[in-house]
Design a protein around this motif. Structure first.
Motif, short mmCIF file in Angstrom:
data_model
loop_
_atom_site.label_atom_id
_atom_site.label_comp_id
_atom_site.label_asym_id
_atom_site.label_seq_id
_atom_site.Cartn_x
_atom_site.Cartn_y
_atom_site.Cartn_z
N MET A 1 3.53 -20.63 3.62
CA MET A 1 2.60 -19.91 2.76
C MET A 1 2.48 -18.52 3.26
N ASN A 2 2.34 -17.42 2.45
CA ASN A 2 2.10 -16.27 2.92
C ASN A 2 0.67 -15.82 2.78
N VAL A 3 0.27 -15.53 3.98
CA VAL A 3 -1.16 -15.42 4.32
C VAL A 3 -1.74 -14.00 3.81
N TYR A 4 -0.84 -13.01 3.55
CA TYR A 4 -0.94 -11.88 3.12
C TYR A 4 -0.11 -11.78 1.64
N PRO A 5 -0.49 -12.28 0.57
CA PRO A 5 0.62 -12.24 -0.47
C PRO A 5 0.61 -10.55 -1.18
N ASP A 6 1.76 -10.44 -1.64
CA ASP A 6 1.99 -9.36 -2.46
C ASP A 6 0.97 -8.96 -3.68
N ASN A 7 0.78 -8.08 -3.94
CA ASN A 7 -0.22 -7.44 -5.38
C ASN A 7 0.99 -7.31 -6.42
N PRO A 8 1.26 -8.31 -7.33
CA PRO A 8 2.12 -8.30 -8.37
C PRO A 8 2.07 -7.00 -9.10
N LEU A 9 0.91 -6.03 -8.96
CA LEU A 9 0.77 -4.83 -9.90
C LEU A 9 1.31 -3.77 -9.21
N LEU A 10 1.58 -4.06 -7.93
CA LEU A 10 2.10 -2.80 -7.03
C LEU A 10 3.32 -2.98 -6.31
N GLY A 11 3.98 -4.37 -6.01
CA GLY A 11 4.96 -4.59 -5.62
C GLY A 11 4.88 -5.18 -4.14
N PRO A 12 6.04 -5.13 -3.17
CA PRO A 12 6.01 -5.67 -1.97
C PRO A 12 4.99 -5.16 -0.99
N ARG A 13 4.06 -5.63 -0.45
CA ARG A 13 2.84 -5.30 0.52
C ARG A 13 3.20 -4.08 1.60
N SER A 14 4.22 -4.61 2.25
CA SER A 14 4.39 -3.47 3.48
C SER A 14 5.06 -2.24 3.02
N GLU A 15 6.17 -2.33 1.97
CA GLU A 15 6.67 -1.02 1.64
C GLU A 15 5.66 -0.39 0.76
N PHE A 16 4.86 -0.91 -0.01
CA PHE A 16 3.92 -0.14 -0.80
C PHE A 16 2.79 0.59 -0.03
N ASP A 58 -5.13 -4.93 -1.86
CA ASP A 58 -5.43 -6.22 -2.27
C ASP A 58 -6.43 -6.37 -3.23
N GLY A 59 -7.17 -5.41 -3.33
CA GLY A 59 -8.47 -5.69 -4.50
C GLY A 59 -7.90 -4.77 -5.93
N TYR A 60 -6.87 -4.27 -5.92
CA TYR A 60 -6.24 -3.53 -7.20
C TYR A 60 -5.99 -4.67 -8.25
N SER A 61 -6.83 -4.19 -9.53
CA SER A 61 -6.44 -5.41 -10.56
C SER A 61 -6.42 -4.62 -11.95
N ASP A 62 -6.66 -3.51 -11.97
CA ASP A 62 -6.85 -2.87 -13.26
C ASP A 62 -5.72 -1.87 -13.51
N PRO A 63 -4.26 -2.35 -14.13
CA PRO A 63 -3.49 -1.21 -14.25
C PRO A 63 -3.70 -0.18 -15.19
N THR A 64 -4.95 -0.04 -15.64
CA THR A 64 -5.13 1.25 -16.49
C THR A 64 -6.04 2.25 -15.79
N TYR A 65 -6.07 2.04 -14.56
CA TYR A 65 -6.98 2.80 -13.75
C TYR A 65 -6.04 3.09 -12.58
N GLU A 66 -5.73 4.34 -12.45
CA GLU A 66 -4.92 4.86 -11.40
C GLU A 66 -4.94 4.58 -10.08
N PHE A 67 -3.83 3.80 -9.37
CA PHE A 67 -4.15 3.17 -8.17
C PHE A 67 -4.79 4.28 -7.03
N ALA A 68 -4.07 5.62 -7.17
CA ALA A 68 -4.36 6.51 -6.12
C ALA A 68 -5.95 7.09 -6.26
N THR A 69 -6.65 6.63 -7.21
CA THR A 69 -7.76 7.31 -7.63
C THR A 69 -8.76 6.01 -6.83
N TYR A 70 -8.25 4.74 -7.41
CA TYR A 70 -8.93 3.81 -6.96
C TYR A 70 -8.83 3.53 -5.47
N ALA A 71 -7.72 3.69 -4.83
CA ALA A 71 -7.60 3.64 -3.39
C ALA A 71 -8.33 4.87 -2.83
#
Length: 216
Positions: A1-16, A58-71
């Motif tokens: 089991m992956n302790v740190y799952p990928d965010n399906p909206l953003l792609g592979p965790r480490s690379e992103f 980990d917390g990003y869940s709203d694809p209508t809100y730009e990730f860069a702004t949220y982050a």
């Protein structure tokens, strides 16, 4: 089991996360003045920003809100909290508030105390205090509406506990205003009218005043 799952909206965790480390570096520049004033290594703030970036992923869940702004909002919060942890809640002294506002208007929040002192015509020591307060201020009253859309006085950073009580959209508006957006710019960023932003500001101000009166 992956302790740190990928965010399906953003792609592979480490690379992103690796590809977006620049967000933490960019955000850290806003805190250079506070680092100078408190002898805090900028690398420490950047490291705190990395933590914020991971939490944002980990917390990003709203694809209508730009990730860069949220982050960026999340990263800035972690960086501010880094300073707060050593100080506790801070209120800006009345005599410092005008200087902090001048500092913000001049875009000097990331500069060294010597530069701020020269630009504003104040002592280096006073510049250090202003830079420090600009970073670690914890709460303050929301300003009266500015019909010109100017947000110079939106420099107070609200208590995290209060922000957590707000619904997502009002919280996003407050975050944008405290980051220096005008009401018009915040409206465009969110996709609503300036009037809607103004009405939200009034409601949040009233809620905050009630919140301040609640006994701890």
């Amino acid at each position: 089991m992956n302790v740190y799952p990928d965010n399906p909206l953003l792609g592979p965790r480490s690379e992103f996360i690796t590809a977006n480390l620049g967000l933490a570096h960019k955000a850290a520049q806003r805190f250079r003045g506070a680092c100078y004033a408190t002898n805090t290594p900028l690398d420490d703030i950047i490291s705190e920003g990395y933590v914020g970036l991971i939490r944002a992923y980990d917390g990003y869940s709203d694809p209508t809100y730009e990730f860069a702004t949220y982050a960026t909002e999340t990263i800035n919060g972690y960086m501010r909290n880094y300073f707060r942890r050593g100080t506790g809640p801070v209120r800006i002294p009345k005599e410092i508030t005008p200087i902090v506002n001048r500092l913000a208007r001049a875009g000097l929040e990331g500069e060294a105390p010597e530069t701020v002192a020269q630009e504003l015509g104040i002592s280096v020591r006073l510049a250090e205090k202003a830079l420090y307060c600009a970073t670690v201020r914890n709460c303050g009253d929301m300003p009266a509406d500015d019909k010109r859309g100017n947000t110079d006085d939106y420099s107070g950073v609200f208590a995290d506990a209060f922000l957590a009580r707000l619904r997502p959209k009002p919280r996003r508006i407050v975050r944008l205003l405290t980051e220096g957006y005008t009401q018009t710019e915040a409206a465009k960023a969110i996709g609503i009218t300036s009037q809607a932003v103004s009405q939200t500001v009034k409601r949040v101000r009233a809620e905050y005043e009630r919140y301040e009166r609640i006994p701890a």
